[in-house]
Write an enzyme that holds these catalytic residues in place. Structure first.
Site, PDB file in Angstrom:
ATOM      1  N   CYS A  36       0.843  -1.193   0.000  1.00 56.79           N
ATOM      2  CA  CYS A  36       0.000   0.000   0.000  1.00 56.79           C
ATOM      3  C   CYS A  36       0.883   1.251   0.000  1.00 56.79           C
ATOM      4  O   CYS A  36       2.018   1.208   0.474  1.00 56.79           O
ATOM      5  CB  CYS A  36      -0.879  -0.038   1.260  1.00 56.79           C
ATOM      6  SG  CYS A  36      -1.902   1.418   1.524  1.00 56.79           S
ATOM      7  N   GLY A  37       0.355   2.340  -0.479  1.00 56.07           N
ATOM      8  CA  GLY A  37       1.080   3.601  -0.423  1.00 56.07           C
ATOM      9  C   GLY A  37       1.367   4.056   1.002  1.00 56.07           C
ATOM     10  O   GLY A  37       2.268   4.865   1.232  1.00 56.07           O
TER      11      GLY A  37
END
Length: 160
Positions: A36-37
């Site tokens: 995930c970012g």
């Protein structure tokens, strides 16, 4: 479930992790993902974990693959990733769902206690955070955008 301390999720090995054992502790619960970012928040979460080591604070991660398939790994793969990339030493429990018909009872409880942005009762994305006081009361909910380090003053206030 009527109280936080009645919840008993599973750890990464499938064993019970009774929240009754957390009585008297400030708890931070996060739905986490490895791809995930926001995954780099693991670094600050571990820094918080180290900062409060030996104090009555427990950080808990719950892997979730519901947002963009960003946590596809097995429990062993997730543990290895967290350890090798971020030195994570806080418990990363079993992979769960945080929304929908298969949502874990922990998240059903947390969301019933603190709704999200605009009163939403859904987890919007990975790395949402819940702060629980020493009496099992959910005192605050933070978005994915909230840096873990910014929660430290709120933890400090609860510890006083």
């Amino acid at each position: 479930m009527s109280t936080f301390y009645e919840l008993t999720p599973k750890d990464a090995k499938g064993n019970d992790y009774p929240f009754a054992d957390l009585k008297g502790k400030v708890v931070v619960i996060i739905n986490v993902a490895s791809k995930c970012g926001f995954t780099s928040q693991y670094k600050e979460l571990e820094e918080l974990n180290k900062k409060y080591e030996g104090k009555n604070v427990q950080i808990l991660g719950f892997p979730c693959n519901q947002f963009g398939g960003q946590e596809p790994g097995t429990a062993d793969e997730i543990a290895s990733f967290c350890s090798l990339n971020y030195g994570v030493t806080f418990p990363v429990l079993s992979k769960i769902e945080v929304n929908g018909s298969n949502e874990d009872p922990v998240y059903k409880f947390l969301k019933s206690q603190k709704s999200g942005l605009l009163g939403m009762n859904r987890i919007k994305w990975n790395f949402e955070k819940f702060l629980i006081d020493q009496n099992g009361k959910v005192v605050e909910r933070f978005s994915s955008l909230t840096k873990p380090s910014s929660i430290a003053p709120k933890i400090d206030a609860l510890l006083k």
